[in-house]
Scaffold this active site. Structure first.
Site, PDB file in Angstrom:
ATOM      1  N   PRO A 155       0.820  -1.223   0.000  1.00  0.00           N
ATOM      2  CA  PRO A 155       0.000   0.000   0.000  1.00  0.00           C
ATOM      3  C   PRO A 155       0.851   1.268   0.000  1.00  0.00           C
ATOM      4  O   PRO A 155       0.544   2.232  -0.715  1.00  0.00           O
ATOM      5  CB  PRO A 155      -0.819  -0.128   1.292  1.00  0.00           C
ATOM      6  CG  PRO A 155      -0.825  -1.599   1.594  1.00  0.00           C
ATOM      7  CD  PRO A 155       0.519  -2.085   1.159  1.00  0.00           C
ATOM      8  N   TYR A 156       1.908   1.275   0.791  1.00  0.00           N
ATOM      9  CA  TYR A 156       2.800   2.437   0.862  1.00  0.00           C
ATOM     10  C   TYR A 156       3.541   2.626  -0.455  1.00  0.00           C
ATOM     11  O   TYR A 156       3.602   3.746  -0.996  1.00  0.00           O
ATOM     12  CB  TYR A 156       3.779   2.235   2.011  1.00  0.00           C
ATOM     13  CG  TYR A 156       4.831   3.317   2.126  1.00  0.00           C
ATOM     14  CD1 TYR A 156       4.482   4.614   2.474  1.00  0.00           C
ATOM     15  CD2 TYR A 156       6.177   3.029   1.902  1.00  0.00           C
ATOM     16  CE1 TYR A 156       5.440   5.609   2.599  1.00  0.00           C
ATOM     17  CE2 TYR A 156       7.143   4.018   2.022  1.00  0.00           C
ATOM     18  CZ  TYR A 156       6.772   5.296   2.364  1.00  0.00           C
ATOM     19  OH  TYR A 156       7.723   6.277   2.480  1.00  0.00           O
ATOM     20  N   ALA A 157       4.099   1.532  -0.990  1.00  0.00           N
ATOM     21  CA  ALA A 157       4.850   1.622  -2.247  1.00  0.00           C
ATOM     22  C   ALA A 157       3.952   2.083  -3.387  1.00  0.00           C
ATOM     23  O   ALA A 157       4.383   2.848  -4.260  1.00  0.00           O
ATOM     24  CB  ALA A 157       5.493   0.279  -2.576  1.00  0.00           C
ATOM     25  N   SER A 159       1.460   4.140  -3.162  1.00  0.00           N
ATOM     26  CA  SER A 159       1.268   5.586  -3.042  1.00  0.00           C
ATOM     27  C   SER A 159       2.490   6.335  -3.543  1.00  0.00           C
ATOM     28  O   SER A 159       2.375   7.425  -4.115  1.00  0.00           O
ATOM     29  CB  SER A 159       0.948   5.965  -1.593  1.00  0.00           C
ATOM     30  OG  SER A 159       2.089   5.870  -0.747  1.00  0.00           O
ATOM     31  N   LYS A 160       3.666   5.770  -3.340  1.00  0.00           N
ATOM     32  CA  LYS A 160       4.892   6.438  -3.769  1.00  0.00           C
ATOM     33  C   LYS A 160       5.168   6.216  -5.252  1.00  0.00           C
ATOM     34  O   LYS A 160       5.811   7.052  -5.901  1.00  0.00           O
ATOM     35  CB  LYS A 160       6.069   5.965  -2.917  1.00  0.00           C
ATOM     36  CG  LYS A 160       5.971   6.434  -1.471  1.00  0.00           C
ATOM     37  CD  LYS A 160       5.936   7.950  -1.372  1.00  0.00           C
ATOM     38  CE  LYS A 160       6.060   8.463   0.038  1.00  0.00           C
ATOM     39  NZ  LYS A 160       6.146   9.940   0.097  1.00  0.00           N
TER      40      LYS A 160
END
Length: 247
Positions: A155-157, A159-160
């Site tokens: 999920p974090y990757a 967004s980035k």
């Protein structure tokens, strides 16, 4: 009013009171920038950073706002321009990281993270595209996890990865404006955001991933930001992976 020619270059650093953001503020101030230290929730911490800059002979003001709120961020740009006469460099370090597997990840947490990391990056980039002066730079923040693909980081990757796409396209959309657009993608870096929730063994394992066999530091990342903000006028539309050689 002073003119651009006789004033220092001006940088607005979102998340300027955080781990990497603080180092970026202090490094740019050391390079002679007047700096707007942005905060979202902790004004006292931002004021502390600004006071450190001014105590060292630099110029700094504090500006606030939710990076995903275009009205609040327009006000932050307004305040920066009112204090220093313009904006030459925008560094968007603001972001949040929530980890977990795709299968069970909470969608409300996903929305909260993407609001800051994706919408927030877009809002800041949009305002910067309109207001950064010629010869300036826009610097976003991605993560080396877009390449490392460690479980729990999807999920974090994701967004980035959106930040990287925004960076690459915006650099080309600003043709003729003499403004560079790049992103920095740190690897494991010893910040409160990174260390939160990790046990000592996990941290040691991550530290050994790089051939240099240590975690990065906020100063390591700030060094790259300073390069992109100043002398790197021929680096444009790039994502620089600052991770000690992990990938």
């Amino acid at each position: 009013m002073s003119t651009q020619a006789d004033s220092p270059r001006v940088a607005l650093v979102t998340g300027g009171s955080g781990g990497i953001g603080r180092s970026v503020v202090e490094r740019l101030a050391a390079d002679g920038f007047a700096v707007a230290v942005h905060y979202a929730g902790n004004r006292a911490r931002a004021e502390e950073v600004a006071e450190r800059v001014t105590a060292s002979g630099g110029q700094a003001v504090v500006v606030g706002g939710d990076v995903a709120d275009e009205t609040e961020m327009a006000a932050a740009f307004d305040a920066t321009e009112a204090a220093f006469g313009g904006v030459d460099v925008v560094v968007n370090t603001a972001g949040i990281m929530i980890l977990g597997p795709v299968e069970s990840f909470d969608l409300e947490a996903l929305d909260r993270m993407h609001r800051t990391n994706v919408r927030g990056s877009f809002v800041v980039a949009q305002l910067a595209a309109r207001r950064v002066r010629r010869g300036g730079a826009i610097i976003g923040f991605s993560t080396s996890q877009t390449r490392l693909q460690h479980p729990g980081y999807a999920p974090y990757a994701a967004s980035k990865a959106a930040v990287e796409a925004l960076t690459l396209v915006l650099a080309r959309e600003l043709r003729g404006k003499d403004v560079t657009v790049n992103a920095v993608a740190p690897g494991p870096t010893a910040t409160p955001l990174f260390l939160d929730g990790k046990d000592e063994q996990t941290v040691e394992t991550l530290a050994r991933l790089a051939p240099l066999e240590r975690l990065g530091t906020p100063d390591d990342v700030a060094e790259t930001v300073a390069f992109l903000a100043g002398p790197a006028r021929w680096v444009n539309g790039q994502v620089l992976y600052v991770n000690g050689g992990i990938a």
